[in-house]
Design a protein around this motif. Structure first.
Motif, PDB file in Angstrom:
ATOM      1  N   PHE A   1      43.962  41.275  54.801  1.00 47.57           N
ATOM      2  CA  PHE A   1      45.274  41.780  54.163  1.00 47.57           C
ATOM      3  C   PHE A   1      45.759  43.131  54.464  1.00 47.57           C
ATOM      4  N   GLY A   2      45.244  43.584  55.612  1.00 50.74           N
ATOM      5  CA  GLY A   2      45.731  44.928  56.005  1.00 50.74           C
ATOM      6  C   GLY A   2      44.849  46.041  56.588  1.00 50.74           C
ATOM      7  N   GLY A   3      44.801  46.956  55.629  1.00 52.55           N
ATOM      8  CA  GLY A   3      43.958  48.041  55.936  1.00 52.55           C
ATOM      9  C   GLY A   3      43.314  48.713  54.797  1.00 52.55           C
ATOM     10  N   VAL A   4      42.113  49.550  54.897  1.00 50.75           N
ATOM     11  CA  VAL A   4      41.631  50.298  53.565  1.00 50.75           C
ATOM     12  C   VAL A   4      41.079  51.419  54.189  1.00 50.75           C
ATOM     13  N   ALA A   5      41.242  52.803  53.698  1.00 51.80           N
ATOM     14  CA  ALA A   5      40.612  53.711  54.022  1.00 51.80           C
ATOM     15  C   ALA A   5      39.281  53.946  52.945  1.00 51.80           C
ATOM     16  N   ALA A   6      38.220  54.098  53.375  1.00 48.56           N
ATOM     17  CA  ALA A   6      37.030  54.500  52.316  1.00 48.56           C
ATOM     18  C   ALA A   6      37.017  56.172  52.386  1.00 48.56           C
ATOM     19  N   ILE A   7      37.685  56.450  51.104  1.00 48.63           N
ATOM     20  CA  ILE A   7      37.638  57.836  50.795  1.00 48.63           C
ATOM     21  C   ILE A   7      36.374  58.152  49.772  1.00 48.63           C
TER      22      ILE A   7
ATOM     23  N   GLY B   1      47.210  40.215  39.654  1.00 49.23           N
ATOM     24  CA  GLY B   1      46.421  39.303  40.603  1.00 49.23           C
ATOM     25  C   GLY B   1      46.609  37.917  40.009  1.00 49.23           C
ATOM     26  N   TYR B   2      46.412  37.667  38.752  1.00 44.38           N
ATOM     27  CA  TYR B   2      46.548  36.471  37.927  1.00 44.38           C
ATOM     28  C   TYR B   2      47.808  35.969  38.199  1.00 44.38           C
ATOM     29  N   SER B   3      48.761  36.785  38.142  1.00 37.86           N
ATOM     30  CA  SER B   3      50.338  36.256  38.046  1.00 37.86           C
ATOM     31  C   SER B   3      50.598  35.814  39.462  1.00 37.86           C
ATOM     32  N   ALA B   4      49.812  36.486  40.358  1.00 34.69           N
ATOM     33  CA  ALA B   4      50.418  35.924  41.715  1.00 34.69           C
ATOM     34  C   ALA B   4      49.662  34.766  41.874  1.00 34.69           C
ATOM     35  N   ILE B   5      48.328  34.438  41.531  1.00 38.52           N
ATOM     36  CA  ILE B   5      47.651  33.199  41.646  1.00 38.52           C
ATOM     37  C   ILE B   5      48.585  31.745  41.157  1.00 38.52           C
ATOM     38  N   ALA B   6      48.956  32.276  39.855  1.00 33.93           N
ATOM     39  CA  ALA B   6      49.650  31.037  39.239  1.00 33.93           C
ATOM     40  C   ALA B   6      51.170  30.971  39.964  1.00 33.93           C
ATOM     41  N   LEU B   7      51.657  32.127  40.575  1.00 29.81           N
ATOM     42  CA  LEU B   7      52.877  31.821  41.289  1.00 29.81           C
ATOM     43  C   LEU B   7      52.676  31.082  42.683  1.00 29.81           C
ATOM     44  N   GLY B   8      51.536  31.274  43.142  1.00 32.28           N
ATOM     45  CA  GLY B   8      50.975  30.384  44.359  1.00 32.28           C
ATOM     46  C   GLY B   8      51.099  29.038  43.975  1.00 32.28           C
TER      47      GLY B   8
ATOM     48  N   LEU C   1      49.543  29.088  49.383  1.00 33.42           N
ATOM     49  CA  LEU C   1      47.877  29.418  49.718  1.00 33.42           C
ATOM     50  C   LEU C   1      47.845  31.090  49.843  1.00 33.42           C
ATOM     51  N   TRP C   2      48.917  31.348  50.675  1.00 36.22           N
ATOM     52  CA  TRP C   2      48.917  32.835  51.089  1.00 36.22           C
ATOM     53  C   TRP C   2      49.087  34.038  49.882  1.00 36.22           C
ATOM     54  N   VAL C   3      49.848  33.534  49.141  1.00 32.52           N
ATOM     55  CA  VAL C   3      49.945  34.078  47.690  1.00 32.52           C
ATOM     56  C   VAL C   3      48.901  34.051  46.853  1.00 32.52           C
ATOM     57  N   ILE C   4      48.297  32.858  46.739  1.00 35.24           N
ATOM     58  CA  ILE C   4      46.949  32.772  45.916  1.00 35.24           C
ATOM     59  C   ILE C   4      45.867  33.567  46.479  1.00 35.24           C
ATOM     60  N   LEU C   5      45.913  33.837  47.780  1.00 38.94           N
ATOM     61  CA  LEU C   5      44.992  34.620  48.327  1.00 38.94           C
ATOM     62  C   LEU C   5      45.097  36.064  48.115  1.00 38.94           C
ATOM     63  N   ILE C   6      46.242  36.451  48.176  1.00 40.29           N
ATOM     64  CA  ILE C   6      46.617  37.743  47.824  1.00 40.29           C
ATOM     65  C   ILE C   6      46.218  38.190  46.416  1.00 40.29           C
ATOM     66  N   GLY C   7      46.638  37.124  45.594  1.00 45.26           N
ATOM     67  CA  GLY C   7      46.130  37.561  44.173  1.00 45.26           C
ATOM     68  C   GLY C   7      44.673  37.469  43.923  1.00 45.26           C
ATOM     69  N   TRP C   8      44.036  36.552  44.589  1.00 49.03           N
ATOM     70  CA  TRP C   8      42.506  36.603  44.233  1.00 49.03           C
ATOM     71  C   TRP C   8      41.994  37.945  44.898  1.00 49.03           C
ATOM     72  N   PHE C   9      42.527  38.622  46.278  1.00 49.06           N
ATOM     73  CA  PHE C   9      42.293  39.612  46.628  1.00 49.06           C
ATOM     74  C   PHE C   9      42.309  40.963  45.648  1.00 49.06           C
TER      75      PHE C   9
END
Length: 398
Positions: free
Chosen positions: A85-91, A189-196, A210-218
């Protein structure tokens, strides 16, 4: 177990690739490659691959924005990881003030906005008939999308971090601010899952839905993680040494000889125990069993325990009122198996080891940790790998 692959480092920050990164690299290459087919098959697919790589370079620069601002505040950045889903910095730690936290949060989107303007400016000087014009323009717009998407106000997105900083400033309570920002992330997130699901049902665009659902789940998964982590941080500050200490030690007569002590206590058990010596109603110190073993046996009849005890002022201690975060930091920084707890009257109130801390947390937070696991932690002298209490305590106790 570490499954990511290290590909190098920048500014002392290790860079990692998640194996699933190659999946999104392939999908991104496919998307751009198909879009550029009017430029020819070879040029189109080559440009698609280059665009996919440049997209992740943009993501890397976005995460470097967060990381370099954090480093400028003296905060350690453990790694940057590129993933599905992109990148993450472990601060490693939170900023000390809401204003500084805002600076770290906004730095990533700011980098993306700067890239949007720079790439857009470059695109204007490249002829429209050149493939580079289209590629530069697309990459410019993508960076704007990355900035705007990340500014959605809910954790784990940067907008959630900005919201957290604002709520922290308003309420004066960082933990409450994180809880509210995490709740916002859960709702989004739950809204994105519903939208998906709605997209799948109404349009038949299965891949998009499916992609929108995965983003919501994340989003939901990571917002929940923020919420749980913050609850644990609060608990480490609210619980004190008195809440987790035990009295699993023995008080022995400091005036008895080493021989008498060995015969009375050491021969009757094979399990290591903790002994404190006392005389005239006062604690004299901790009995060092290793000091006894290194003393010539011919001296055991003549020397008393007072000759080998370590005074309370010379051993690692914490007060009953010390937070568990402080206790953990002391255990970890000095690599101690246990630590002595001192009462307000300067007497021994108890002892704490890592198993005692985990047990207290399990009871307070209803964690599913069994007595056999507690016993293993006590024997091994290490916190469970899945419960990184050393890192968490360091992040809240400054």
């Amino acid at each position: 177990m570490q499954t990511n692959w290290q590909i190098g480092s920048l500014f002392g920050i290790p860079l990692f690739l998640d194996p699933l990164w190659f999946l999104i690299l392939g999908l991104t290459t496919l998307n751009f490659g198909l879009a550029y087919q009017q430029w020819g098959t070879v040029a189109g697919w080559g440009a698609g691959l280059i665009m996919a790589l440049l997209l992740f370079v943009s993501v890397l620069l976005h995460e470097l924005g967060h990381s370099l601002v954090a480093q400028s505040q003296g905060i350690k950045v453990n790694s940057i990881t590129l993933f599905l889903f992109g990148g993450v910095a472990a601060i490693e730690e939170e900023s000390e003030t809401p204003g500084l936290a805002f600076q770290v949060a906004i730095a990533g989107p700011a980098v993306s906005v700067i890239l949007f303007f720079l790439l857009g400016l470059i695109a204007t000087v490249i002829p429209d008939s050149n493939l580079l014009h289209e590629m530069t323009g697309d990459l410019s717009r993508i960076n704007l999308v990355v900035a705007l998407f990340n500014l959605i106000p809910g954790l784990p997105l940067d907008g959630g971090q900005v919201l957290k900083a604002a709520l922290w400033k308003i309420t004066g309570n960082r933990f409450q601010a994180v809880h509210w920002a995490a709740r916002s992330g859960q709702i989004l997130g739950y809204s994105a899952i519903a939208l998906g699901f709605i997209i799948d049902f109404l349009t038949g665009e299965f891949i998009t839905g499916l992609w929108v659902i995965l983003i919501g789940w994340f989003a939901v998964r990571n917002a929940n993680s923020y919420d749980r982590l913050t609850t644990l941080q609060e608990t480490l500050l609210n619980l004190v040494a008195a809440d987790s200490m035990t009295r699993n030690f023995r008080v022995v007569d400091a005036n008895q000889t080493l021989r008498e002590f060995a015969d009375l206590y050491l021969l009757e058990t094979t399990v290591p125990e903790v002994y404190f010596a006392a005389a005239d109603g006062r604690y004299r110190g901790l009995v060092g069993i290793n000091d006894l073993r290194t003393t010539e046996r011919s001296e055991w009849e003549n020397q008393t325990l007072q000759s080998i005890v370590h005074p309370l002022t010379a051993i690692p201690t914490v007060m009953e009122s010390s937070s568990l975060a402080e206790v953990i930091n002391k255990l970890e920084s000095e690599q101690l198996p246990l630590i002595t707890v001192i009462s307000p009257a300067d007497t021994v109130a108890g002892i704490i080891d890592r198993g005692d801390i985990v047990q207290a947390l399990a009871q307070r937070l209803n964690l599913p940790i069994t007595s056999s696991e507690i016993k293993r932690i006590k024997e091994e002298g290490n916190f469970p790998p899945g419960l990184q209490l050393g890192v968490i305590a360091k992040s809240v106790e400054k």
